[in-house]
Design a protein around this motif. Structure first.
Motif, PDB file in Angstrom:
ATOM      1  N   ALA A   1       0.828  -1.209   0.000  1.00 56.06           N
ATOM      2  CA  ALA A   1       0.000   0.000   0.000  1.00 56.06           C
ATOM      3  C   ALA A   1       0.859   1.255   0.000  1.00 56.06           C
ATOM      4  O   ALA A   1       0.609   2.205  -0.765  1.00 56.06           O
ATOM      5  N   ASN A   2       1.886   1.292   0.827  1.00 54.71           N
ATOM      6  CA  ASN A   2       2.762   2.469   0.870  1.00 54.71           C
ATOM      7  C   ASN A   2       3.521   2.649  -0.440  1.00 54.71           C
ATOM      8  O   ASN A   2       3.666   3.774  -0.939  1.00 54.71           O
ATOM      9  N   LEU A   3       4.006   1.542  -1.010  1.00 48.56           N
ATOM     10  CA  LEU A   3       4.695   1.623  -2.301  1.00 48.56           C
ATOM     11  C   LEU A   3       3.762   2.151  -3.388  1.00 48.56           C
ATOM     12  O   LEU A   3       4.150   2.971  -4.224  1.00 48.56           O
ATOM     13  N   CYS A   4       2.515   1.670  -3.390  1.00 48.00           N
ATOM     14  CA  CYS A   4       1.535   2.117  -4.393  1.00 48.00           C
ATOM     15  C   CYS A   4       1.285   3.621  -4.274  1.00 48.00           C
ATOM     16  O   CYS A   4       1.197   4.340  -5.286  1.00 48.00           O
ATOM     17  N   ALA A   5       1.139   4.103  -3.042  1.00 48.93           N
ATOM     18  CA  ALA A   5       0.896   5.536  -2.855  1.00 48.93           C
ATOM     19  C   ALA A   5       2.075   6.362  -3.352  1.00 48.93           C
ATOM     20  O   ALA A   5       1.895   7.399  -4.026  1.00 48.93           O
ATOM     21  N   ILE A   6       3.304   5.929  -3.036  1.00 47.06           N
ATOM     22  CA  ILE A   6       4.494   6.679  -3.461  1.00 47.06           C
ATOM     23  C   ILE A   6       4.612   6.679  -4.981  1.00 47.06           C
ATOM     24  O   ILE A   6       4.853   7.717  -5.618  1.00 47.06           O
ATOM     25  N   MET A   7       4.399   5.505  -5.587  1.00 45.06           N
ATOM     26  CA  MET A   7       4.546   5.404  -7.037  1.00 45.06           C
ATOM     27  C   MET A   7       3.443   6.186  -7.750  1.00 45.06           C
ATOM     28  O   MET A   7       3.679   6.818  -8.787  1.00 45.06           O
ATOM     29  N   ALA A   8       2.219   6.152  -7.221  1.00 47.17           N
ATOM     30  CA  ALA A   8       1.130   6.929  -7.824  1.00 47.17           C
ATOM     31  C   ALA A   8       1.415   8.416  -7.744  1.00 47.17           C
ATOM     32  O   ALA A   8       1.121   9.176  -8.685  1.00 47.17           O
ATOM     33  N   THR A   9       2.010   8.855  -6.645  1.00 51.50           N
ATOM     34  CA  THR A   9       2.377  10.266  -6.509  1.00 51.50           C
ATOM     35  C   THR A   9       3.431  10.645  -7.546  1.00 51.50           C
ATOM     36  O   THR A   9       3.351  11.715  -8.166  1.00 51.50           O
ATOM     37  N   GLU A  10       4.412   9.766  -7.742  1.00 49.88           N
ATOM     38  CA  GLU A  10       5.455  10.030  -8.737  1.00 49.88           C
ATOM     39  C   GLU A  10       4.872  10.138 -10.140  1.00 49.88           C
ATOM     40  O   GLU A  10       5.345  10.909 -10.972  1.00 49.88           O
ATOM     41  N   LEU A  11       3.812   9.359 -10.420  1.00 47.87           N
ATOM     42  CA  LEU A  11       3.202   9.346 -11.751  1.00 47.87           C
ATOM     43  C   LEU A  11       2.065  10.344 -11.895  1.00 47.87           C
ATOM     44  O   LEU A  11       1.426  10.417 -12.946  1.00 47.87           O
ATOM     45  N   GLY A  12       1.748  11.094 -10.841  1.00 46.59           N
ATOM     46  CA  GLY A  12       0.679  12.077 -10.910  1.00 46.59           C
ATOM     47  C   GLY A  12      -0.711  11.482 -10.838  1.00 46.59           C
ATOM     48  O   GLY A  12      -1.672  12.083 -11.320  1.00 46.59           O
ATOM     49  N   LEU A  13      -0.844  10.320 -10.218  1.00 48.49           N
ATOM     50  CA  LEU A  13      -2.149   9.675 -10.064  1.00 48.49           C
ATOM     51  C   LEU A  13      -2.658   9.860  -8.637  1.00 48.49           C
ATOM     52  O   LEU A  13      -1.974  10.441  -7.789  1.00 48.49           O
ATOM     53  N   ASN A  14      -3.847   9.333  -8.357  1.00 49.07           N
ATOM     54  CA  ASN A  14      -4.471   9.473  -7.042  1.00 49.07           C
ATOM     55  C   ASN A  14      -3.805   8.513  -6.046  1.00 49.07           C
ATOM     56  O   ASN A  14      -3.992   7.294  -6.147  1.00 49.07           O
ATOM     57  N   PRO A  15      -3.037   9.013  -5.072  1.00 50.69           N
ATOM     58  CA  PRO A  15      -2.338   8.097  -4.154  1.00 50.69           C
ATOM     59  C   PRO A  15      -3.285   7.375  -3.196  1.00 50.69           C
ATOM     60  O   PRO A  15      -2.976   6.269  -2.750  1.00 50.69           O
ATOM     61  N   LYS A  16      -4.415   8.003  -2.847  1.00 51.05           N
ATOM     62  CA  LYS A  16      -5.337   7.355  -1.912  1.00 51.05           C
ATOM     63  C   LYS A  16      -5.953   6.092  -2.518  1.00 51.05           C
ATOM     64  O   LYS A  16      -6.055   5.058  -1.854  1.00 51.05           O
ATOM     65  N   LYS A  17      -6.359   6.188  -3.778  1.00 50.99           N
ATOM     66  CA  LYS A  17      -6.906   5.005  -4.443  1.00 50.99           C
ATOM     67  C   LYS A  17      -5.847   3.910  -4.577  1.00 50.99           C
ATOM     68  O   LYS A  17      -6.121   2.728  -4.364  1.00 50.99           O
ATOM     69  N   ALA A  18      -4.641   4.302  -4.945  1.00 54.21           N
ATOM     70  CA  ALA A  18      -3.560   3.328  -5.100  1.00 54.21           C
ATOM     71  C   ALA A  18      -3.257   2.637  -3.769  1.00 54.21           C
ATOM     72  O   ALA A  18      -3.069   1.415  -3.713  1.00 54.21           O
ATOM     73  N   LYS A  19      -3.221   3.426  -2.681  1.00 54.49           N
ATOM     74  CA  LYS A  19      -2.953   2.838  -1.366  1.00 54.49           C
ATOM     75  C   LYS A  19      -4.070   1.880  -0.959  1.00 54.49           C
ATOM     76  O   LYS A  19      -3.816   0.812  -0.403  1.00 54.49           O
ATOM     77  N   ARG A  20      -5.312   2.243  -1.234  1.00 52.95           N
ATOM     78  CA  ARG A  20      -6.463   1.391  -0.890  1.00 52.95           C
ATOM     79  C   ARG A  20      -6.381   0.063  -1.650  1.00 52.95           C
ATOM     80  O   ARG A  20      -6.587  -1.015  -1.083  1.00 52.95           O
ATOM     81  N   ALA A  21      -6.077   0.152  -2.959  1.00 54.72           N
ATOM     82  CA  ALA A  21      -5.967  -1.067  -3.757  1.00 54.72           C
ATOM     83  C   ALA A  21      -4.796  -1.932  -3.292  1.00 54.72           C
ATOM     84  O   ALA A  21      -4.893  -3.166  -3.239  1.00 54.72           O
ATOM     85  N   GLY A  22      -3.669  -1.292  -2.948  1.00 53.20           N
ATOM     86  CA  GLY A  22      -2.523  -2.056  -2.465  1.00 53.20           C
ATOM     87  C   GLY A  22      -2.811  -2.766  -1.154  1.00 53.20           C
ATOM     88  O   GLY A  22      -2.375  -3.898  -0.935  1.00 53.20           O
ATOM     89  N   LEU A  23      -3.554  -2.106  -0.251  1.00 49.40           N
ATOM     90  CA  LEU A  23      -3.892  -2.742   1.030  1.00 49.40           C
ATOM     91  C   LEU A  23      -4.802  -3.948   0.831  1.00 49.40           C
ATOM     92  O   LEU A  23      -4.644  -4.972   1.507  1.00 49.40           O
ATOM     93  N   LEU A  24      -5.751  -3.871  -0.113  1.00 45.69           N
ATOM     94  CA  LEU A  24      -6.765  -4.925  -0.277  1.00 45.69           C
ATOM     95  C   LEU A  24      -6.388  -5.967  -1.318  1.00 45.69           C
ATOM     96  O   LEU A  24      -7.171  -6.894  -1.553  1.00 45.69           O
ATOM     97  N   HIS A  25      -5.199  -5.861  -1.949  1.00 46.72           N
ATOM     98  CA  HIS A  25      -4.951  -6.712  -3.121  1.00 46.72           C
ATOM     99  C   HIS A  25      -4.872  -8.193  -2.774  1.00 46.72           C
ATOM    100  O   HIS A  25      -5.099  -9.042  -3.642  1.00 46.72           O
ATOM    101  N   ASP A  26      -4.558  -8.557  -1.526  1.00 46.88           N
ATOM    102  CA  ASP A  26      -4.419  -9.980  -1.157  1.00 46.88           C
ATOM    103  C   ASP A  26      -5.506 -10.459  -0.197  1.00 46.88           C
ATOM    104  O   ASP A  26      -5.316 -11.481   0.478  1.00 46.88           O
ATOM    105  N   ILE A  27      -6.644  -9.772  -0.114  1.00 52.70           N
ATOM    106  CA  ILE A  27      -7.691 -10.235   0.811  1.00 52.70           C
ATOM    107  C   ILE A  27      -8.282 -11.574   0.380  1.00 52.70           C
ATOM    108  O   ILE A  27      -8.916 -12.263   1.177  1.00 52.70           O
ATOM    109  N   GLY A  28      -8.079 -11.950  -0.870  1.00 55.56           N
ATOM    110  CA  GLY A  28      -8.554 -13.263  -1.328  1.00 55.56           C
ATOM    111  C   GLY A  28      -7.792 -14.419  -0.728  1.00 55.56           C
ATOM    112  O   GLY A  28      -8.203 -15.576  -0.888  1.00 55.56           O
TER     113      GLY A  28
END
Length: 514
Positions: free
Chosen positions: A338-365
């Motif tokens: 989640a933290n990596l996703c937020a940092i990388m999304a910020t570097e690319l100019g994307l929404n870091p909150k959405k990226a962090k949320r997706a990174g946190l939930l990506h392995d709930i399966g």
């Protein structure tokens, strides 16, 4: 008549006996008295004979009545059978008539179908003739055959398309080579440098330390009843061996191991160890662990600044605390991703909150309450959809192992950050020899099938590509081959996650210009 004759004979015999008796007593009594006695005896005898006759007659009449009743019953049964036979015969005749009608109808339909087929064949021949005539006229007008016209048109389109495509491709490739590699490296390096990581290695066993070996006997109980109750209540194998002052708790489910460890700790501290107390303590500890799971999920969401999660998703996030993948704690991996996703999304100019949320939930399966036969990415996507997460978040969860198509830019970010977190030094452990052996076994298993030319295990053993000879296997057999290989891998091999089997059949034509 037979009964009457029998009665007469009996009467004569009785009369003769009575007469003999009378003559035998003449010497003692007077004649008159004797005659009176004789008359009385005769009357008594006659009365007895008549009673016997009446009884025999009644018995005979009863027998005759019973026989008549049986005969009447048989006649009734015969009449009923006759009626049933007549009814069945009528049904059979009716069905025969229906079959005959159906047969005639089918014959008529068949004749009609044959006539239609004949008409269609005639029309088809007429259409073929008209088509041939039209082609001949076109060939005469153009001065080329149909095949020549097709080839000329295809060649012209090929040349034009190639020229345009090569121009665009060259421009794009040059620009991409200049900027893409450097930018991608910079973004990834910055993201990794800005994230502090931990190394957590977990096992499938827990060692519970005790003060003395005397407690081992109390945990085992009389004839092993306590240890059996503990194993039944927790689902954990409890190993009590010669290891001094230690008991081993073995289970693949870390939640169960934790419940067993805390339960034994409370039982030993309390001193009361018996089956009823064991069940009570295990239930209490299970409730405590469930509360801790929810609290861990809430604390993680607050720490990462992810708000508005469904309570069930919070519980699943907390449950990751007790799950590991190749020795890497799943909750720590989710936080790191989640933290990596937020940092990388910020570097690319994307929404870091959405990226962090997706990174946190990506392995709930990987931590569902049941065990469905689905890949964890697809299962996680469905769980997120069920609890009303946004479509781009759900797509990023389901696509992080490329099992569905990526639809937003968040999806590749989650995929890359998941790989970074799992591949960094010290994150996960697997014996190199075992890893190489698994890849080698995958390739050899596919090579054992006839028609297979080459096999390649790629994506760390998550995909097996099988190349078959085009002259040995047709397209339909390739589908069957991929199914057979998948089933054999599932039955004979042990592997994490899932293995995708891709069977490739291609025909190549090679020529040389000299």
């Amino acid at each position: 008549m037979t009964i009457t004759i029998i009665i007469s004979i009996v009467t004569l015999l009785v009369g003769g006996a009575v007469t003999a008796l009378i003559f035998a007593t003449l010497s003692k009594k007077s004649r008159k008295e004797k005659e009176t006695e004789i008359e009385l005896l005769k009357k008594n005898q006659l009365i007895e004979v008549k009673e016997k006759f009446i009884a025999l007659k009644a018995e005979h009449e009863q027998q005759v009545h019973e026989r008549n009743a049986k005969i009447q019953d048989r006649e009734v049964n015969l009449k009923q059978r006759e009626l049933q036979l007549n009814q069945r015969q009528g049904d059979l005749q009716r069905k025969q008539n229906e079959v005959e009608v159906l047969r005639e109808s089918c014959e008529q339909q068949l004749k009609s179908y044959e006539l239609q087929q004949t008409a269609i064949e005639v029309k088809r021949k007429e259409l073929d003739q008209l088509t041939h005539q039209a082609q001949s006229q076109l060939e005469q007008v153009s001065g080329m055959s149909v095949e020549q016209a097709k080839e000329k048109l295809v060649e012209a389109l090929k040349e034009e398309t190639k020229a345009n495509a090569m121009s665009y491709i060259n421009d794009i490739m040059e620009e991409a080579k200049m900027t893409a590699n450097n930018e991608a490296k910079k973004i990834i390096i910055k993201s990794i440098q800005r994230l502090a990581t931990e190394t957590a290695i977990e096992n499938s066993v827990t060692v519970f330390n005790i003060e003395s070996d005397e407690i081992k006997g109390r945990i085992i109980g009389r004839e092993g009843r306590n240890i059996r109750a503990l194993e039944a209540a927790t689902g954990v194998e409890i190993i009590v061996d010669d290891t001094p002052e230690a008991i081993v708790l073995s289970a693949f489910d870390p939640v169960r191991r934790e419940i067993a460890r805390l339960s034994i700790h409370q039982l030993v501290a309390d001193g009361r160890i018996h089956p009823a107390r064991i069940e009570e303590v295990v239930n209490k500890v299970t409730k405590q662990v469930e509360d801790e799971i929810i609290e861990a999920g809430k604390r993680t969401a607050i720490d990462l600044g992810v708000h508005g999660l469904h309570p069930e998703l919070i519980r699943l996030v907390g449950k990751m605390k007790y799950r590991s993948s190749y020795g890497q704690n799943l909750l720590q991996h989710a936080r790191e991703t989640a933290n990596l996703c937020a940092i990388m999304a910020t570097e690319l100019g994307l929404n870091p909150k959405k990226a962090k949320r997706a990174g946190l939930l990506h392995d709930i399966g990987k931590v569902p309450d049941d065990e469905p036969e689905l890949p964890h990415a697809i299962l996680g996507m469905r769980l997120a959809e069920r609890y009303k997460e946004k479509p781009d978040i759900c797509n990023a969860i389901g696509a992080h192992h490329e099992e569905i198509e990526m639809e937003t830019l968040i999806a590749p970010i989650v995929q890359v950050c998941d790989a970074i977190s799992g591949a960094r030094p010290g994150a996960r452990r697997e014996i190199v020899e075992a890893y190489l052996k698994r890849l080698h076994d995958l390739e050899n298993l596919a090579l054992s099938y006839p028609g297979v030319v080459k096999t390649y295990a790629i994506q760390a053993g998550r995909e097996l590509r099988v190349i078959v000879g085009a002259d040995k296997i047709d397209d339909k057999e390739t589908e069957l081959l991929s199914f057979d290989i998948a089933k054999k891998i599932q039955d004979e091999m042990t592997y994490p996650g899932q293995v995708k089997i891709t069977v490739i059949r291609e025909t190549r034509s090679v020529s040389y210009a000299k």
